[in-house]
Design a protein around this motif. Structure first.
Motif, short mmCIF file in Angstrom:
data_model
loop_
_atom_site.label_atom_id
_atom_site.label_comp_id
_atom_site.label_asym_id
_atom_site.label_seq_id
_atom_site.Cartn_x
_atom_site.Cartn_y
_atom_site.Cartn_z
N THR A 49 49.89 -57.34 9.51
CA THR A 49 48.79 -56.99 10.10
C THR A 49 49.28 -56.10 11.25
O THR A 49 48.57 -55.14 11.69
N ARG A 60 41.83 -53.52 12.24
CA ARG A 60 42.01 -54.27 11.09
C ARG A 60 41.08 -55.67 11.40
O ARG A 60 41.19 -56.82 10.64
N ASP A 120 39.58 -56.92 7.89
CA ASP A 120 40.25 -57.47 6.86
C ASP A 120 39.71 -59.11 7.03
O ASP A 120 39.94 -59.94 5.90
#
Length: 617
Positions: A533, A476, A479
């Protein structure tokens, strides 16, 4: 020169024992070790020393010529010799300047090469040392060793070495030259030598421990500065600037005190040496004049003695300085040698196993116990993780969770029992091979002063950008990568300054994914990220863990969503093990944490996995 070095070595070993460093006594002295580096440039150094010998000999010529001018040109009226003798003096001066410049360049180049080789080898040696050494070695002390202490060695090779040779030879040549002119006055000059040697001997004994104190306190001061630079945000957050300034001032005052003490030792002896040298002009005037009156010397010979008087006084005055510099070098050399002699406790055994193929991924702890600084951290821990399993590890702070990971990576060795990978003791593996197959994201995330891409690629520097982006997607990182100024080329700053805790954790996780070890250890990897997340990262871990043995260490029950087995550690022991359903239904630490994190009352029956917070996706 040998006298200087032998005196330094003998007193150095004695002082090291007095200071009680606790290091093993080595047969090779610190100087002998450094000399192995100096010997690489022995032909250069030999050439430089030959030039310094020539300079020492040339220093005798001009005073002799001056005496000849007085006796032959002025007294005897041989005026035709004046131009010839003047040209000899000018030529001698030019040769001295050329030779002196040449050997100074030689010694400076040699010293820089010696220090480069020493620094490279010591840095490579530090890389081989294990966690236990770093646990007891402040970073400021290490920095002092690789900078200031090494510079003392450079100074010795670049200046002290040839100064010792040159000054000894100037003293010897002057004695031989003046003895050929008048042995009586020469013997009168030498009457101060025993007293000077006695003073220098006492000075040498007292200055070495003083130098050691200065070097050690300088390392303490460096450590204090380094800690405050690294922890400046904590200092400001708790408004402790005044307190830290006070602590620094205290260490700075101690450094001043030991530096003043060091200077006092020099000041205590220097005036006496200078006073003894001051007797020589008196001897020259009184006894030399008496010899001239008695026709045992000419005026020109007296002038020669006067011209060579510096050849007596300079070496004598320099002896104190050179002994001081030699002992300063010896103090730094002893500290560097101490580092060189530090042996890692964790090292490859002879015939350590290594293979081009990855491990299968079976992990077994067999009655493992571990003590750190005599404090037992793990006690009789046993479990087996089959290849491809995901193991969760839960427990209160200090229960030994991270220690399990460190033993598996062999950052430390178990005090008792065995840690096995594929039924082979981890101590039988080559460290590089083991750690290539057992990857970890540390509890304390460390990022280098490099780009985001550079940090992700740290374990696999040759990875193509496609794999970097894939790892970043799984962790992630994508992101937030668009929010950074230069994307993957953004310099994150020292230790990841400029990124949030969660962002640093995700970069560290991407680094692990890209390295793709067969056994992955995630030590509190998602503690600083938000729930959404974390859910995405859990899904990534699940997709990535296929075919990998994965250990997830966490304080969050939700992190164990995909675990096959969960181990609960308390006080260094496994007190519970099983699936989430089994552990949440049984009384114990796991159930208490689960109820607290899911917001349920302890009297309620545990909900099903699908209805609980644990099971939400």
């Amino acid at each position: 020169m040998l006298l200087f070095l032998r005196l330094s070595q003998n007193s150095g070993s004695r002082i090291r024992q007095e200071f009680g460093r606790g290091q093993n006594v080595r047969t090779k002295s610190a100087f002998a070790w450094i000399w192995t580096y100096v010997r690489r440039y022995r032909f250069w150094i030999a050439g430089g020393l030959c030039l310094s010998i020539l300079v020492a000999a040339l220093n005798m010529i001009n005073p002799l010529v001056t005496g000849a001018i007085v006796d032959k040109v002025i007294k005897d009226g041989q005026h035709e010799l004046l131009l010839k003798l003047t040209l000899i003096m000018v030529g001698t001066t030019l040769l001295k300047a050329i030779f002196r410049y040449s050997y100074q360049v030689i010694f400076e180049h040699a010293s820089q090469n010696v220090i480069r080789a020493l620094r490279e080898d010591l840095y490579a040696h530090i890389q081989k040392l294990d966690f236990s050494w770093y646990d007891n070695s402040p970073s400021g002390n290490v920095m002092t060793l690789l900078t200031s202490d090494l510079d003392k060695v450079r100074h010795f090779v670049a200046w002290v070495l040839y100064q010792i040779v040159e000054n000894i030879l100037i003293y010897v040549f002057s004695i031989l030259t003046l003895s050929a002119i008048n042995w009586k006055l020469t013997l009168a000059f030498m009457i101060i030598a025993p007293f000077v040697l006695l003073l220098i001997h006492k000075f040498k004994i007292h200055i070495l421990p003083s130098h050691l104190k200065v070097r050690d306190q300088f390392a303490v001061l460096n450590t204090r500065v380094g800690e405050n630079i690294e922890g400046n945000r904590v200092v400001k957050a708790f408004v402790r600037e005044a307190h830290e300034i006070q602590l620094f001032d205290k260490e700075n005052e101690r450094f001043r005190d030991v530096s003043v003490e060091n200077a006092d030792v020099r000041i205590r002896y220097t005036p006496w040496i200078e006073a003894l040298c001051g007797i020589l002009p008196v001897i020259l005037i009184l006894f030399g004049g008496f010899l001239v009156i008695g026709d045992e010397m000419t005026i020109g010979e007296l002038v020669t003695f006067n011209g060579l008087m510096w050849a007596f006084t300079q070496p004598i005055n320099m002896f104190g300085t050179l002994v001081d510099n030699t002992q300063n070098f010896n103090a730094s050399a002893a500290r560097l040698y101490e580092l060189h002699c530090s042996e890692p406790k964790i090292a490859d055994r002879e015939g350590a196993f290594s293979s081009g193929e990855p491990v299968q991924g079976k992990v077994e702890f067999r009655h493992v116990s571990f003590a750190y600084n005599e404090t037992e951290v793990l006690r009789d821990v046993s479990f087996v993780a089959q290849p491809g399993m995901t193991i969760g590890i839960l427990g209160p702070t200090g229960s030994g969770k991270s220690t399990l990971a460190q033993l598996l990576c062999r950052y430390y060795d178990a005090s008792r029992g065995q840690v096995l990978v594929d039924d082979r003791d981890v101590r039988d593996y080559a460290l590089a091979y083991l750690r290539k197959n057992v990857g970890i994201t540390m509890q304390e995330v460390f990022l280098f002063s490099d780009t985001v891409e550079g940090n992700i690629c740290f374990g696999n520097p040759d990875a193509p950008m496609e794999l970097v982006e894939e790892a970043a997607e799984l962790a992630r990182v994508k992101d937030f990568i668009g929010d950074l100024t230069d994307g993957y080329d953004t310099i994150v700053g020292e230790r990841g300054v400029g990124l949030s805790g969660g962002q640093k954790q995700r970069i560290a996780l991407a680094r692990l994914f890209l390295a793709n070890p067969k056994i992955m250890i995630l030590d509190d990897t998602t503690s600083a990220v938000d729930n959404e997340t974390e859910l995405k990262i859990r899904q990534s871990i699940k997709s990535r863990s296929g075919g990998h043995t994965t250990f997830i260490i966490s304080h969050r029950i939700s992190s164990f969503e995909n675990c096959d087995v969960i181990l609960v550690l308390q006080n260094g022991q496994i007190v519970q093990s099983g699936s989430h359903e089994e552990l949440s239904a049984a009384d114990g630490y796991y159930r208490d944490v689960w109820l607290e994190q899911s917001g349920k009352e302890s009297g309620e029956n545990p909900a099903s996995k699908e209805d609980s917070e644990y099971g939400k996706k």
